[in-house]
Design a protein around this motif. Structure first.
Motif, PDB file in Angstrom:
ATOM      1  N   LEU A  45       2.782 -20.972 -54.666  1.00 45.43           N
ATOM      2  CA  LEU A  45       1.512 -21.367 -54.318  1.00 45.43           C
ATOM      3  C   LEU A  45       0.870 -20.295 -53.253  1.00 45.43           C
ATOM      4  O   LEU A  45      -0.350 -19.880 -53.590  1.00 45.43           O
ATOM      5  N   ALA A  46       1.590 -20.020 -52.404  1.00 44.06           N
ATOM      6  CA  ALA A  46       1.005 -19.279 -51.180  1.00 44.06           C
ATOM      7  C   ALA A  46       0.873 -17.744 -51.880  1.00 44.06           C
ATOM      8  O   ALA A  46      -0.274 -17.273 -51.535  1.00 44.06           O
TER       9      ALA A  46
ATOM     10  N   GLN B   5      -3.171 -16.232 -51.890  1.00 39.10           N
ATOM     11  CA  GLN B   5      -3.533 -14.987 -51.255  1.00 39.10           C
ATOM     12  C   GLN B   5      -4.058 -14.226 -52.543  1.00 39.10           C
ATOM     13  O   GLN B   5      -5.158 -13.546 -52.120  1.00 39.10           O
ATOM     14  N   GLY B   6      -3.572 -14.150 -53.518  1.00 42.47           N
ATOM     15  CA  GLY B   6      -3.972 -13.203 -54.758  1.00 42.47           C
ATOM     16  C   GLY B   6      -5.258 -13.439 -55.086  1.00 42.47           C
ATOM     17  O   GLY B   6      -6.256 -12.835 -55.235  1.00 42.47           O
ATOM     18  N   ALA B   7      -5.568 -14.868 -55.304  1.00 41.83           N
ATOM     19  CA  ALA B   7      -7.069 -15.469 -55.706  1.00 41.83           C
ATOM     20  C   ALA B   7      -7.957 -15.200 -54.461  1.00 41.83           C
ATOM     21  O   ALA B   7      -9.301 -14.707 -54.934  1.00 41.83           O
ATOM     22  N   LEU B   8      -7.576 -15.461 -53.311  1.00 41.72           N
ATOM     23  CA  LEU B   8      -8.726 -14.829 -52.272  1.00 41.72           C
ATOM     24  C   LEU B   8      -9.172 -13.804 -52.325  1.00 41.72           C
ATOM     25  O   LEU B   8     -10.456 -13.556 -52.106  1.00 41.72           O
TER      26      LEU B   8
ATOM     27  N   ARG C 113     -11.441 -19.155 -41.244  1.00 40.72           N
ATOM     28  CA  ARG C 113     -11.084 -17.598 -41.087  1.00 40.72           C
ATOM     29  C   ARG C 113      -9.620 -17.484 -41.786  1.00 40.72           C
ATOM     30  O   ARG C 113      -8.701 -18.567 -41.434  1.00 40.72           O
ATOM     31  N   SER C 114      -9.661 -16.542 -42.705  1.00 42.11           N
ATOM     32  CA  SER C 114      -8.497 -16.331 -43.665  1.00 42.11           C
ATOM     33  C   SER C 114      -7.973 -15.059 -43.469  1.00 42.11           C
ATOM     34  O   SER C 114      -8.428 -14.345 -42.534  1.00 42.11           O
ATOM     35  N   PRO C 115      -6.968 -14.866 -44.223  1.00 40.46           N
ATOM     36  CA  PRO C 115      -6.555 -13.369 -44.327  1.00 40.46           C
ATOM     37  C   PRO C 115      -7.405 -12.614 -44.525  1.00 40.46           C
ATOM     38  O   PRO C 115      -7.288 -11.169 -44.264  1.00 40.46           O
ATOM     39  N   LEU C 116      -8.654 -12.723 -45.171  1.00 44.65           N
ATOM     40  CA  LEU C 116      -9.967 -11.964 -45.418  1.00 44.65           C
ATOM     41  C   LEU C 116     -10.752 -11.731 -44.085  1.00 44.65           C
ATOM     42  O   LEU C 116     -11.133 -10.604 -44.273  1.00 44.65           O
ATOM     43  N   ASP C 117     -10.458 -12.419 -43.031  1.00 43.02           N
ATOM     44  CA  ASP C 117     -10.929 -12.230 -41.930  1.00 43.02           C
ATOM     45  C   ASP C 117     -10.255 -11.622 -40.598  1.00 43.02           C
ATOM     46  O   ASP C 117     -10.854 -10.859 -39.895  1.00 43.02           O
ATOM     47  N   VAL C 118      -9.212 -11.997 -40.667  1.00 43.53           N
ATOM     48  CA  VAL C 118      -8.249 -11.723 -39.571  1.00 43.53           C
ATOM     49  C   VAL C 118      -6.596 -11.229 -39.866  1.00 43.53           C
ATOM     50  O   VAL C 118      -6.300 -11.932 -41.006  1.00 43.53           O
ATOM     51  N   ALA C 119      -6.119 -10.514 -39.498  1.00 40.83           N
ATOM     52  CA  ALA C 119      -4.788 -10.038 -39.898  1.00 40.83           C
ATOM     53  C   ALA C 119      -3.825 -11.020 -39.629  1.00 40.83           C
ATOM     54  O   ALA C 119      -2.659 -11.149 -40.184  1.00 40.83           O
ATOM     55  N   GLU C 120      -3.746 -11.270 -38.357  1.00 38.39           N
ATOM     56  CA  GLU C 120      -2.758 -12.445 -37.766  1.00 38.39           C
ATOM     57  C   GLU C 120      -2.950 -13.670 -38.269  1.00 38.39           C
ATOM     58  O   GLU C 120      -3.955 -14.537 -38.146  1.00 38.39           O
ATOM     59  N   ASP C 121      -1.808 -14.306 -38.797  1.00 37.08           N
ATOM     60  CA  ASP C 121      -1.904 -15.886 -39.342  1.00 37.08           C
ATOM     61  C   ASP C 121      -2.192 -16.841 -38.082  1.00 37.08           C
ATOM     62  O   ASP C 121      -2.661 -18.145 -38.405  1.00 37.08           O
ATOM     63  N   ASP C 122      -1.738 -16.621 -37.099  1.00 34.78           N
ATOM     64  CA  ASP C 122      -2.003 -17.535 -35.891  1.00 34.78           C
ATOM     65  C   ASP C 122      -3.439 -17.566 -35.569  1.00 34.78           C
ATOM     66  O   ASP C 122      -3.870 -18.638 -35.054  1.00 34.78           O
ATOM     67  N   GLN C 123      -4.346 -16.572 -36.104  1.00 34.51           N
ATOM     68  CA  GLN C 123      -5.693 -16.873 -35.888  1.00 34.51           C
ATOM     69  C   GLN C 123      -6.535 -17.570 -36.943  1.00 34.51           C
ATOM     70  O   GLN C 123      -7.690 -17.732 -37.114  1.00 34.51           O
TER      71      GLN C 123
END
Length: 272
Positions: free
Chosen positions: A140-141, A145-148, A248-258
């Motif tokens: 799923l993960a 990410q691919g679909a995003l 806020r997703s991988p499209l917006d920020v590089a670090e997953d803690d954000q």
């Protein structure tokens, strides 16, 4: 007259047990140099000691027997090194996953008593574009990410006006049966021609209990735990897909803690 080492002697020289040596012979990984046809005794040559030492080190790195055989059978150094490098990369991935699991457990053990703040929300049906598939939970993960990325590229290339955050709908079967339908969608305005995996759809409206999850999706189960417990405690949960909005997703920020994700639980509201 046998000039080689008996299986016991070879075991002492290589630190491989007799049981292991017999197993390696049976699977074709390390055959004796000679087998006495009359007694069945196995004899190994001194030339096989370096091979056995390589096998010990590869197996200590959890390399599967089939991969060890491929390394030993490699015709050139480049091929052999590529096989070993690929296995080391898999080990590093597993190490990173283990480290993440350790950190997640530590966070859980020191988690404060305060739970997620929960609000009620009514969402109306929305016209959207999306990518839908039946997915195994373990995949799923990566699929998400691919679909995003694909949806983001499509909306940008077409200059579409979005009318809300990217979201996702996930069937209960994904958790219950480890396989189920998943949908990632972007609400948009205007007519859109479907292309490839991307289709037009209407996201259904719903009554939701909502909590905000901040950080990696690896710990999102804690927020789901708070939401599901709240719905069960107040007897307001209903059947329906789980819903997420990615503020806020991988499209917006590089670090997953954000990352910031709204987690939504379907409920029945009787408060008008």
């Amino acid at each position: 007259m046998h000039t080689g080492l008996t299986v016991g002697e070879f075991s002492c020289v290589t630190h491989l047990s007799i049981k292991t040596l017999r197993h390696y012979h049976d699977v074709g990984l390390l055959a004796p140099a000679e087998v006495d046809q009359g007694t069945g005794y196995r004899y190994y040559s001194l030339d096989q000691v370096p091979t056995a030492q390589v096998i010990v080190r590869l197996r200590n790195l959890d390399m599967p027997v089939a991969d060890v055989k491929a390394v030993l059978a490699a015709e050139d150094v480049s091929t052999r090194n590529e096989l070993i490098a690929a296995h080391l990369a898999r080990l590093e991935d597993r190490l990173a996953q283990a480290q993440s699991a350790v950190e997640s457990l530590r966070d859980l053990l020191v988690r404060p008593a305060r739970r997620s703040a929960i609000e009620y929300r009514t969402v109306r049906e929305q016209a959207a574009i999306g990518i839908r598939a039946v997915v195994d939970q373990q995949d799923l993960a990566g699929w998400w990410q691919g679909a995003l990325g694909e949806l983001h590229g499509f909306t940008t290339a077409r200059g579409l006006r979005t009318t809300g955050p990217i979201g996702g709908l996930f069937a209960n079967e994904l958790l219950q049966d480890e396989r189920g339908e998943a949908l990632v969608f972007v609400p948009v305005d205007g007519e859109v021609r479907p292309v490839g995996r991307i289709d037009t759809l209407v996201v259904p409206g719903a009554e939701l209990a909502v909590a905000v999850h901040r950080g990696s999706l690896q710990t999102i189960d804690l927020t789901y735990g708070d939401l599901g417990s709240y719905a069960a405690r107040h007897e307001i949960g209903v059947d329906g897909p789980l819903r997420e909005f990615y503020l806020r997703s991988p499209l917006d920020v590089a670090e997953d803690d954000q990352w910031v994700t709204e987690v939504c639980w379907p409920i029945f509201r009787a408060d008008g």
